[in-house]
Motif scaffolding. Structure first.
Motif, PDB file in Angstrom:
ATOM      1  N   SER A  61     -24.658 -15.527 -32.486  1.00 16.37           N
ATOM      2  CA  SER A  61     -24.390 -16.238 -31.237  1.00 16.37           C
ATOM      3  C   SER A  61     -23.368 -15.508 -30.375  1.00 16.37           C
ATOM      4  CB  SER A  61     -23.900 -17.663 -31.532  1.00 16.37           C
ATOM      5  OG  SER A  61     -22.678 -17.629 -32.252  1.00 16.37           O
ATOM      6  N   VAL A  62     -22.798 -14.382 -30.882  1.00 21.84           N
ATOM      7  CA  VAL A  62     -21.844 -13.582 -30.111  1.00 21.84           C
ATOM      8  C   VAL A  62     -22.541 -12.297 -29.692  1.00 21.84           C
ATOM      9  CG1 VAL A  62     -19.585 -12.482 -30.093  1.00 21.84           C
ATOM     10  CG2 VAL A  62     -19.952 -14.546 -31.466  1.00 21.84           C
ATOM     11  N   MET A  63     -22.442 -11.937 -28.399  1.00 21.33           N
ATOM     12  CA  MET A  63     -23.167 -10.791 -27.874  1.00 21.33           C
ATOM     13  C   MET A  63     -22.331  -9.522 -27.943  1.00 21.33           C
ATOM     14  SD  MET A  63     -26.048 -12.092 -27.135  1.00 21.33           S
ATOM     15  CE  MET A  63     -26.769 -10.727 -26.242  1.00 21.33           C
ATOM     16  N   ASP A  64     -23.003  -8.421 -28.294  1.00 20.18           N
ATOM     17  CA  ASP A  64     -22.405  -7.086 -28.242  1.00 20.18           C
ATOM     18  C   ASP A  64     -22.277  -6.706 -26.776  1.00 20.18           C
ATOM     19  OD1 ASP A  64     -21.906  -4.367 -28.163  1.00 20.18           O
ATOM     20  OD2 ASP A  64     -23.081  -3.951 -29.963  1.00 20.18           O
ATOM     21  N   PRO A  65     -21.044  -6.502 -26.240  1.00 25.50           N
ATOM     22  CA  PRO A  65     -20.890  -6.241 -24.804  1.00 25.50           C
ATOM     23  C   PRO A  65     -21.447  -4.892 -24.356  1.00 25.50           C
ATOM     24  CG  PRO A  65     -18.792  -5.970 -25.924  1.00 25.50           C
ATOM     25  CD  PRO A  65     -19.744  -6.501 -26.953  1.00 25.50           C
ATOM     26  N   VAL A  66     -21.681  -3.987 -25.283  1.00 22.11           N
ATOM     27  CA  VAL A  66     -22.205  -2.668 -24.913  1.00 22.11           C
ATOM     28  C   VAL A  66     -23.732  -2.669 -24.928  1.00 22.11           C
ATOM     29  CG1 VAL A  66     -22.288  -0.236 -25.553  1.00 22.11           C
ATOM     30  CG2 VAL A  66     -20.124  -1.511 -25.717  1.00 22.11           C
ATOM     31  N   ASN A  67     -24.299  -3.108 -26.057  1.00 22.35           N
ATOM     32  CA  ASN A  67     -25.765  -3.080 -26.197  1.00 22.35           C
ATOM     33  C   ASN A  67     -26.439  -4.337 -25.670  1.00 22.35           C
ATOM     34  OD1 ASN A  67     -25.825  -0.524 -27.546  1.00 22.35           O
ATOM     35  ND2 ASN A  67     -25.052  -1.554 -29.386  1.00 22.35           N
ATOM     36  N   LYS A  68     -25.631  -5.376 -25.324  1.00 20.82           N
ATOM     37  CA  LYS A  68     -26.175  -6.639 -24.829  1.00 20.82           C
ATOM     38  C   LYS A  68     -27.135  -7.271 -25.821  1.00 20.82           C
ATOM     39  CE  LYS A  68     -24.006  -6.084 -20.908  1.00 20.82           C
ATOM     40  NZ  LYS A  68     -23.259  -4.887 -21.276  1.00 20.82           N
ATOM     41  N   THR A  69     -26.805  -7.153 -27.103  1.00 24.02           N
ATOM     42  CA  THR A  69     -27.612  -7.751 -28.169  1.00 24.02           C
ATOM     43  C   THR A  69     -26.700  -8.575 -29.070  1.00 24.02           C
ATOM     44  OG1 THR A  69     -27.291  -5.804 -29.580  1.00 24.02           O
ATOM     45  CG2 THR A  69     -29.255  -5.836 -28.166  1.00 24.02           C
ATOM     46  N   PRO A  70     -27.263  -9.532 -29.810  1.00 24.17           N
ATOM     47  CA  PRO A  70     -26.430 -10.322 -30.730  1.00 24.17           C
ATOM     48  C   PRO A  70     -25.794  -9.421 -31.786  1.00 24.17           C
ATOM     49  CG  PRO A  70     -28.549 -11.400 -30.388  1.00 24.17           C
ATOM     50  CD  PRO A  70     -28.673 -10.041 -29.777  1.00 24.17           C
ATOM     51  N   PHE A  71     -24.582  -9.789 -32.188  1.00 20.78           N
ATOM     52  CA  PHE A  71     -23.904  -9.032 -33.225  1.00 20.78           C
ATOM     53  C   PHE A  71     -24.615  -9.211 -34.561  1.00 20.78           C
ATOM     54  CE2 PHE A  71     -19.832  -8.559 -30.822  1.00 20.78           C
ATOM     55  CZ  PHE A  71     -19.684  -7.202 -31.044  1.00 20.78           C
ATOM     56  N   LEU A  72     -24.680  -8.109 -35.321  1.00 20.07           N
ATOM     57  CA  LEU A  72     -25.236  -8.128 -36.669  1.00 20.07           C
ATOM     58  C   LEU A  72     -24.129  -7.781 -37.650  1.00 20.07           C
ATOM     59  CD1 LEU A  72     -28.654  -6.262 -36.109  1.00 20.07           C
ATOM     60  CD2 LEU A  72     -28.226  -8.730 -36.182  1.00 20.07           C
ATOM     61  N   LEU A  73     -23.901  -8.672 -38.614  1.00 17.47           N
ATOM     62  CA  LEU A  73     -22.902  -8.413 -39.642  1.00 17.47           C
ATOM     63  C   LEU A  73     -23.485  -7.543 -40.740  1.00 17.47           C
ATOM     64  CD1 LEU A  73     -21.237 -11.921 -40.171  1.00 17.47           C
ATOM     65  CD2 LEU A  73     -20.378 -10.007 -38.816  1.00 17.47           C
ATOM     66  N   ARG A  74     -22.594  -6.824 -41.397  1.00 14.24           N
ATOM     67  CA  ARG A  74     -22.960  -6.079 -42.604  1.00 14.24           C
ATOM     68  C   ARG A  74     -22.146  -6.692 -43.736  1.00 14.24           C
ATOM     69  NH1 ARG A  74     -21.851   0.247 -42.524  1.00 14.24           N
ATOM     70  NH2 ARG A  74     -19.731  -0.573 -42.264  1.00 14.24           N
ATOM     71  N   ILE A  75     -22.853  -7.273 -44.706  1.00 17.40           N
ATOM     72  CA  ILE A  75     -22.202  -8.065 -45.737  1.00 17.40           C
ATOM     73  C   ILE A  75     -22.500  -7.480 -47.107  1.00 17.40           C
ATOM     74  CG2 ILE A  75     -22.030 -10.364 -46.804  1.00 17.40           C
ATOM     75  CD1 ILE A  75     -22.804 -11.576 -44.125  1.00 17.40           C
ATOM     76  N   GLY A  76     -21.457  -7.439 -47.946  1.00 12.73           N
ATOM     77  CA  GLY A  76     -21.624  -6.990 -49.326  1.00 12.73           C
ATOM     78  C   GLY A  76     -20.907  -7.943 -50.272  1.00 12.73           C
ATOM     79  N   MET A  77     -21.526  -8.209 -51.467  1.00 15.04           N
ATOM     80  CA  MET A  77     -20.935  -9.151 -52.428  1.00 15.04           C
ATOM     81  C   MET A  77     -21.058  -8.595 -53.836  1.00 15.04           C
ATOM     82  SD  MET A  77     -22.166 -12.926 -51.160  1.00 15.04           S
ATOM     83  CE  MET A  77     -23.905 -12.567 -51.424  1.00 15.04           C
ATOM     84  N   HIS A  78     -20.058  -8.965 -54.655  1.00  9.39           N
ATOM     85  CA  HIS A  78     -20.093  -8.621 -56.073  1.00  9.39           C
ATOM     86  C   HIS A  78     -19.336  -9.682 -56.854  1.00  9.39           C
ATOM     87  CE1 HIS A  78     -20.192  -6.427 -59.795  1.00  9.39           C
ATOM     88  NE2 HIS A  78     -18.849  -6.371 -59.843  1.00  9.39           N
TER      89      HIS A  78
END
Length: 675
Positions: free
Chosen positions: A529-546
């Motif tokens: 729901s938060v827009m990337d101000p440069v690419n004008k696309t929604p932000f994508l998280l990179r998530i890692g779990m262990h």
């Protein structure tokens, strides 16, 4: 309140009822040396009347009775009992008692009532009550009945014989004065024997001096002026007949000539009545305070004039009684008693300078020797110095107590803020132990650690203003914090765009991996729901779990942090750094642990090279089979737009964002706009 307890007004529920109805704050109804306005008193009486279902007149009368009971309980008992051997004498001196308590002890300067008592041939009494606050005469009934019972052991009956009101013009405006006449009768014989059994408890027998004609008892006017240096005598027209010699040191000679209207010389301060013969007779038992209109500076100036100039100045003062000179400088005040002479046509004012401290004495240019030796004003001045010191100390103590209470409230508010911040920085259980002074031992836990970041963040920094970068991160982290609080996991820290959380500490839960998977899915949804101000696309998280074993403990004292150590933390960080944007990468240990307690859909990624661990088998978390996106994020679903589970929308938005980033015209954009 004690008043309602002594009057048997009922149980605690009724007490709380009238206090709540009146708007009184608990703990603030008994402040010493505090003047409560009439409005508060009337509201309280109205509330008591409604709660107890009695008339307001009954409430006022009960209050009058309690006023005497309470006054005698707090230390005025001996004074009240020593005032007079009979009720009439007590009523005749009630004005002076009221004045002493009000003006000398508490310095409240309230506008008090006045009383005058007359004896009837049949042994009954007529009590005249004058007041500027109409409608409160029922208090007098309660006061007089209670005094008669407690002090003189009499049962009396008070009947209102008359009640009139008139408008009185004063210097400060017009006010209504009420005059109530009570007839006082003794209901029965005294219930106990008195030492003075031959003397009525209602009235007293006065000696008759009418037959004494010895000329040797006479004294000259000069001797009388010396014996009573501040007195004056007035006739029925309130004109000066004679005065004491000391007044010439404070008032110009021309004003002290016989026949001068008293209003040209004095201004009345108390009682608040017009200064005429009739009103003086009505308030004959009141303490009279008169203020000289001529200031010492004016007196000194007039003494330096010639006789003709002084007369002209006096005439000018007579023509302009509203002169501002009265409000300037320090004017001598006289306090004393008006007494009707046997001629019934003259009144003598027996008085002393109204001086209560050394400072006031010096302001008038006087010394203690100006007071006759028989006058108690000397002792009053000296004793009052100590009293004033005690009053100042008490007032300062009250001010200090009020300041301490304010500081305590502010300190408590700051303590709550500090505790709240500490509980946000540390797990609630650990924070509570620290606040209780307990020592926190490092412990080993089985938990799930998650790292996430914004892969596109490094591309944003060169082309955005600093405040825009902070605003952007704040918006993203605000949404991630909401999921952390909602799912009950602990936020460890944030570094740049990296966000670290842990599940399963300090309170162990067998569902720590399942809970963290739900957190990851919720964060992925919120970030879109938060827009990337440069690419004008929604932000994508990179998530890692262990998931695995970690060591946790509090590090530092000035800014304590709850830190995690161990290989589990390192591997979770590598799962995030080796992951892909828009993907939730888990190790096989997290995959296995999550499937033990929950139901999820994972996509195998295969084995990837991890520094220090070799090839590690990993999985991509795609959805939960137990909870929808709407349940995880606590959002309402629009049934006309959204799917039941919400994962289709999540996958579609991720694919569209990835597709837009691969377009050539979007990769090197230098525009940075944050709405």
């Amino acid at each position: 309140m004690k008043v309602f307890g002594n009057l048997s007004f009922g149980n605690m529920e009724k007490t709380l009822g009238y206090k709540e109805r009146s708007g009184f704050e608990n703990g603030k109804e008994n402040i010493v040396n505090h003047y409560y306005s009439d409005t508060d008193t009337y509201v309280l009486v109205d509330s008591v009347s409604l709660v107890l279902k009695v008339t307001k007149d009954q409430v006022w009368e009960m209050y009058g009775g309690f006023l005497i009971t309470y006054s005698m309980e707090i230390g005025w008992d001996e004074l009240v009992r020593s005032m007079s051997p009979n009720l009439k004498g007590f009523l005749d001196n009630l004005d002076s008692l009221h004045y002493f308590i009000d003006h000398v002890v508490y310095k409240a300067n309230l506008r008090g009532p006045s009383f005058r008592c007359e004896e009837n041939p049949d042994g009954t009494l007529l009590l005249h009550y004058f007041t500027g606050r109409p409608g409160l005469y029922h208090i007098v009934k309660g006061v007089v009945k209670e005094v008669a019972k407690l002090v003189f052991n009499l049962d009396i009956n008070l009947v209102v014989q008359g009640r009139t009101q008139r408008s009185v013009h004063m210097n400060n405006g017009e006010r209504v004065e009420e005059h109530v006449i009570f007839l006082i009768k003794n209901v029965e014989e005294p219930r106990r024997d008195s030492d003075a059994s031959g003397i009525s408890l209602l009235t007293s027998t006065r000696p008759d001096f009418s037959e004494i004609t010895d000329d040797s008892l006479r004294m000259s006017l000069q001797d009388f002026s010396k014996a009573l240096p501040y007195h004056f005598v007035i006739d029925e027209s309130c004109k000066l007949v004679h005065c004491g010699e000391e007044l010439y040191n404070h008032i110009p000679l021309e004003l002290l000539q016989p026949g001068t209207p008293i209003l040209r010389i004095f201004e009345i301060n108390r009682p608040q009545i017009p200064l005429d013969f009739e009103n003086i007779c009505n308030f004959i038992n009141a303490v009279f305070v008169l203020q000289v209109k001529t200031s010492p500076l004016k007196k000194k100036h007039m003494d330096a004039m010639s006789k003709e100039e002084r007369q002209q100045e006096v005439d000018a003062m007579e023509e302009d009684d509203r002169s501002n000179e009265f409000t300037q400088g320090c004017h001598l005040k006289l306090k004393g008693q008006m007494m009707m002479l046997s001629t019934k046509k003259h009144i003598i004012y027996l008085c002393s300078p109204y001086v209560t401290s050394i400072n006031e004495l010096m302001q008038f240019g006087m010394r203690l020797t100006a007071m006759p030796l028989h006058d108690a004003t000397r002792d009053l001045i000296l004793l009052n110095q100590q009293r004033l010191t005690d009053v100042e100390v008490n007032l300062q103590l009250e001010a200090n107590n009020e300041q301490l209470e304010t500081m305590t409230r502010e300190l408590e508010a700051e303590r709550r803020k500090t505790d709240s911040i500490l509980k946000d920085m540390l797990p609630r259980k650990i924070a509570q132990q620290l606040l209780s002074g307990e020592h926190i031992e490092p412990c080993e836990y089985e938990a799930t650690v998650m790292f996430c970041d914004l892969p596109a963040f490094q591309q944003i920094i060169p082309v955005c203003q600093p405040k825009n970068i902070v605003t952007l991160l704040n918006e993203v982290f605000f949404k991630l914090d909401r999921i952390v609080v909602l799912r009950g996991v602990y936020k460890v820290e944030t570094v740049s765009d990296s966000y670290m959380t842990v599940s399963g500490i300090p309170d162990y839960s067998s569902q720590h991996a399942e809970t963290m998977c739900h957190v990851a899915l919720g964060m992925m949804w919120e970030a879109r729901s938060v827009m990337d101000p440069v690419n004008k696309t929604p932000f994508l998280l990179r998530i890692g779990m262990h998931s695995g074993t970690i060591i946790a403990g509090v590090v530092g004292t000035k800014m304590p942090r709850y830190c995690l150590f161990g290989e589990t933390v390192t591997l979770a960080s590598q799962m995030e750094s080796l992951g892909l944007a828009g993907k939730i990468q888990c190790s096989k240990w997290t995959y296995q642990k999550a499937m033990e307690t929950g139901r999820f859909e994972f996509a195998p990624r295969g084995r990837i090279a991890v520094k220090g661990r070799g090839d590690v088998e990993t999985y991509f978390l795609t959805r939960s089979l137990k909870k929808s996106i709407w349940e995880i994020t606590d959002h309402e679903r629009d049934v006309n737009v959204n799917s039941i589970e919400g994962y289709e929308e999540l996958e579609t938005s991720i694919e569209n964002a990835q597709e837009n980033k691969r377009k050539p015209d979007q990769t090197n954009s230098a525009a940075c706009v944050i709405a």
